[in-house]
Design an enzyme around this catalytic site. Structure first.
Site, mmCIF file in Angstrom:
data_model
loop_
_atom_site.group_PDB
_atom_site.id
_atom_site.type_symbol
_atom_site.label_atom_id
_atom_site.label_comp_id
_atom_site.label_asym_id
_atom_site.label_seq_id
_atom_site.Cartn_x
_atom_site.Cartn_y
_atom_site.Cartn_z
ATOM 1 N N GLU A 62 -0.087 2.303 4.987
ATOM 2 C CA GLU A 62 1.369 2.391 4.824
ATOM 3 C C GLU A 62 1.832 3.832 4.934
ATOM 4 O OE1 GLU A 62 -0.721 0.692 2.964
ATOM 5 O OE2 GLU A 62 -0.160 -1.359 3.505
ATOM 6 N N HIS A 80 1.983 -9.408 -5.027
ATOM 7 C CA HIS A 80 2.725 -10.047 -3.928
ATOM 8 C C HIS A 80 4.074 -10.563 -4.404
ATOM 9 C CE1 HIS A 80 -1.500 -10.296 -2.544
ATOM 10 N NE2 HIS A 80 -0.982 -10.142 -1.346
HETATM 11 C C1 LIG Z 1 -2.060 -1.628 0.579
HETATM 12 C C2 LIG Z 1 -2.109 -2.980 1.204
HETATM 13 N N1 LIG Z 1 -1.515 -3.162 2.395
HETATM 14 C C3 LIG Z 1 -1.521 -4.379 2.979
HETATM 15 C C4 LIG Z 1 -2.116 -5.441 2.375
HETATM 16 C C5 LIG Z 1 -2.098 -6.814 3.013
HETATM 17 N N2 LIG Z 1 -3.460 -7.174 3.448
HETATM 18 C C6 LIG Z 1 -4.227 -7.986 2.689
HETATM 19 S S1 LIG Z 1 -5.751 -8.161 3.334
HETATM 20 C C7 LIG Z 1 -5.394 -7.183 4.660
HETATM 21 C C8 LIG Z 1 -6.471 -6.905 5.673
HETATM 22 C C9 LIG Z 1 -7.670 -6.222 5.074
HETATM 23 O O1 LIG Z 1 -8.669 -6.081 6.015
HETATM 24 P P1 LIG Z 1 -10.081 -5.478 5.675
HETATM 25 O O2 LIG Z 1 -9.941 -4.284 4.789
HETATM 26 O O3 LIG Z 1 -10.794 -5.258 6.955
HETATM 27 O O4 LIG Z 1 -10.797 -6.610 4.833
HETATM 28 P P2 LIG Z 1 -11.104 -8.123 5.290
HETATM 29 O O5 LIG Z 1 -9.950 -8.950 4.779
HETATM 30 O O6 LIG Z 1 -11.215 -8.138 6.752
HETATM 31 O O7 LIG Z 1 -12.353 -8.522 4.617
HETATM 32 C C10 LIG Z 1 -4.084 -6.735 4.585
HETATM 33 C C11 LIG Z 1 -3.438 -5.910 5.605
HETATM 34 C C12 LIG Z 1 -2.714 -5.213 1.122
HETATM 35 N N3 LIG Z 1 -3.310 -6.220 0.452
HETATM 36 N N4 LIG Z 1 -2.700 -3.988 0.558
#
Ligand SMILES: Cc1ncc(C[n+]2csc(CCOP(=O)(O)OP(=O)(O)O)c2C)c(N)n1
Lengths: 374, 339
Positions: free
Chosen positions: B75, B144
């Site tokens: 962000e 959320h």
């Molecule tokens: C600070 C923040 N920004 C956005 C989100 C929304 N979000 C939840 S999971 C995700 C993707 C995370 O990907 P990764 O770190 O690769 O883990 P994975 O889910 O692939 O295991 C996002 C963008 C969040 N939870 N926290």
């Protein structure tokens, strides 16, 4: 000697189950069966939770199918209950393999009175003090600087503990990730950073996430070794992680291990059509062929100690029964009432919160739906 | 509908359709992308996936990856890059996936976006829009469901907007894109599909800083914004059944906010109930209450009452209890009337 900064992921067992390097003596058929059992348990937990979602008994779930070797391998490479873990939200296979009771995990997912987190968090965001498994936060990478601090405290206190911090590949783009890595590096804190690189952050592929050729090479910038491992080969995961954990524990400072793996399901239930939207069936199929559970089965076959179809079926049934029993036991405890809103906000509930709680108590007892009080 | 509620203006084709709030938001972005080549839309998963709530669905297909693109999961990068692009002449519309995740971008919002005009003596400006789903009611737990608008309303240099109808959503978003300032545009996520209404097919804007009267009344004024509006109107309906006529005002924008509209209404009714779902302490509605008592002290027939969220993190299981629903709003109105 296990080398950092390799260009290819370190592996011990090929996809067809043949060892590529000499199989370390500790991986006896009994040990491999235990690992297999734990991975199957995590896989079946995924399936049961998806069913619970469909039944509307929980509202959120993030599968770890495909990532079991990374998580179970990690659990078996640390001293559970001695070391500390700052996990992320996809880590239930890690939690289960560390001995978080099924009832505790299921209770958290259902938000019942038996939930140790008291119904405050979204499903699948559990925590457990007995395992030093710190409550999961949704906010990506926000656990990384605290993990560094946890490890700094361990060094300060002169313990022989280490801290494990896990995260996905997407998390490595957040400022918090870099801040935490840098802090741990600068202080020489005993922190083992584990990237569960499943190659997608919701719909964003690693290639759009970073211009780095891999995640583990980023360790160089923070003054720590970075290791690259085949995260679907549980032998490789355990060989590398236990070696690195030993280094970290013995005062050599933090390290980053990147486990290359894949989440074969959707990101969460909020992302049902991964294949339709952003990735191809072929890609998923290619990774299904590298299934970590199947790989151990093939290895056991190669060792002349195959898992029989019956054994496998028994494992599956046992897990389903285990989850079903936990669900019934959890649901029997009921849902936490309005009081949980006000507890655990502060150590001592300040007067304004006591007033707000009194207001809600009165409203809950006196106000029935649709009625306007005069 | 009243004089202050803008009528769905006749578009060039004179056509209006019923859209959901989120469809209106998508349409606003599509039209702005088509209107001005400097407009770019980006954020986490906004491209092929079309955003986790599908607000940007179809935009990348229509306008290409140069105009609509996914960013790394950061962000701070998203907001900081939006500032840099805006300074260099683009018109960024950045999406923060949930308002709860503005945290990692907070410094860029308050230190860069909000202050670059002032600190440079107007030499550099950052007109940009940060869109973000906010508020509760979707069983999201505290990461959320939060309503962080007060943090931003507290920061000079930012405009803060929160629509509750599809008509306003489209008009306010277009105004935000075309204005000269950084705008934090909160989208009450529980209304994404629940709020439906007529929206002109063509171009129009809703001025940032104008509230709307949703219902006329003479006995008291209910003032709210965003996700609480349907409940505020429900409470007014319930009161009407008892012979009490509540006026209902939707602020639509917090910075600037429509003091004239609020003061005119409260000087007519003599009573005000302020509704928002954000935690009570330092809630933006405290400012509205202050201005009402400062300007209308002599005319008030009762103390101004606030219906707000509790001063606790947003809970998961008791999510319904946390939100100020129609009953809680109506009960506050009754207290004010019986004062
Ligand atoms: C600070 C923040 N920004 C956005 C989100 C929304 N979000 C939840 S999971 C995700 C993707 C995370 O990907 P990764 O770190 O690769 O883990 P994975 O889910 O692939 O295991 C996002 C963008 C969040 N939870 N926290």
């Amino acid at each position: 000697m296990i080398q950092p900064f390799t260009s290819d992921p370190l592996r011990w067992v090929a996809e067809d189950g043949q060892p590529i390097r000499e199989l370390p003596a500790r991986f006896t058929p009994e040990v491999l069966r235990d690992l297999h059992r734990e991975m199957v348990r995590a896989r079946e937990f995924d399936k049961k939770l998806v069913t619970l979602l469909r039944q509307g008994r929980t509202t959120f779930y993030a599968q770890a199918s495909g990532m079991e070797a990374t998580q179970v391998g990690l659990a078996r490479s640390i001293r559970v209950g001695h070391d500390w873990v700052w996990p992320y939200y996809r880590d239930h296979a890690l939690g289960l393999a560390m001995g978080v009771p099924m009832l505790d995990l299921v209770s958290q997912c259902l938000g019942t009175n038996s939930d140790l987190c008291r119904g405050r968090q979204m499903p699948h965001h559990f925590g457990a003090t007995r395992q030093n498994f710190v409550s999961i936060s949704s906010s990506i990478a926000s656990q990384v600087p605290p993990a560094a601090g946890n490890a700094m405290a361990q060094k300060y206190l002169g313990t022989d503990e280490l801290t494990v911090c896990t995260f996905g590949d997407g998390a490595t783009s957040e400022g918090d990730w870099h801040a935490g890595m840098n802090m741990a590096g600068a202080y020489g804190a005993p922190c083992l950073f584990v990237c569960e690189n499943n190659q997608w952050a919701i719909s964003t592929n690693l290639r759009a996430q970073t211009a780095s050729e891999s995640i583990h090479i980023k360790a160089k910038a923070y003054g720590m070794p970075g290791y690259y491992v085949d995260g679907n080969d549980i032998v490789a995961v355990m060989e590398v992680l236990s070696h690195v954990a030993q280094d970290v524990r013995s005062g050599k400072g933090p390290a980053l291990v990147e486990c290359l793996t894949y989440r074969v399901g959707s990101h969460s239930n909020a992302d049902a059509d991964a294949e339709k939207n952003y990735r191809t069936r072929e890609e998923v199929n290619a990774w299904l062929a590298r299934d970590p559970i199947v790989r151990v089965e093939r290895l056991l076959e190669h060792l002349g100690a195959p898992v029989s179809a019956e054994e496998r079926a028994d494992l599956i049934t046992a897990t389903h029964r285990e989850v079903d029993e936990a669900v019934l036991a959890a649901e029997a405890t009921g849902q936490p009432d309005w009081r949980i809103v006000f507890e655990d906000v502060y150590a001592d509930t300040p007067v304004h919160l006591r007033e707000q709680a009194a207001f809600l108590r009165e409203e809950q007892t006196a106000l029935t739906d649709g009625a306007v009080r005069a | 509908m009243t004089a202050t509620q803008p009528k769905p203006a006749a578009s060039s084709a004179g056509e209006t359709r019923v859209l959901t709030l989120i469809q209106a938001i998508t349409e606003a972005m599509a039209e702005e992308l088509a209107r001005d080549e400097r407009v770019v839309v980006f954020g986490e998963d906004v491209g092929a996936r079309g955003g986790v709530f599908l607000a940007t669905a179809g935009l990348q297909e229509q306008f290409g990856q140069k105009r609509v693109f996914d960013t790394p999961l950061s962000e701070a990068s998203i907001v900081g890059a939006a500032v840099g692009m805006a300074v260099r002449g683009l018109r960024p519309i950045a999406e923060i996936q949930f308002a709860d995740y503005m945290g990692p971008g907070f410094d860029q919002i308050i230190s860069q976006a909000a202050k670059i005009r002032y600190r440079s003596g107007g030499q550099f400006t950052a007109p940009l829009v940060i869109r973000t789903p906010s508020g509760g009611g979707v069983k999201g737990g505290h990461h959320h469901s939060q309503s962080p608008e007060s943090y931003f309303a507290h920061t000079p240099g930012l405009k803060v907007v929160m629509p509750s109808t599809p008509y306003d959503a489209k008009g306010l978003l277009k105004a935000a894109v075309r204005g000269g300032d950084p705008v934090i545009y909160f989208e009450p996520k529980r209304l994404y599909r629940a709020a439906k209404g007529e929206v002109p097919a063509g171009d129009y804007t809703v001025e940032i800083g104008q509230g709307a009267v949703r219902r006329e009344g003479s006995d008291l004024t209910i003032i709210g914004y965003g996700g609480v509006m349907p409940d505020a109107e429900k409470a007014a309906q319930a009161l009407a059944a008892e012979g009490v006529h509540a006026e209902v005002i939707d602020l639509r924008s917090l910075v600037p906010w429509d003091r004239d509209l609020v003061l005119t209404s409260v000087s007519k009714t003599g009573r005000a109930v302020l509704v928002s779902e954000a935690p009570r302490t330092s809630n933006f509605m405290g400012e509205v209450a202050y201005v009402i008592q400062e300007q209308l002290f002599d005319q008030l027939l009762a103390p101004v009452m606030q219906v707000a969220g509790f001063d606790t993190p947003y809970p998961y299981v008791q999510d319904k209890v946390y939100l100020p629903g129609a009953n809680r709003i109506a009960a506050a109105c009754v207290r004010v009337l019986n004062y």
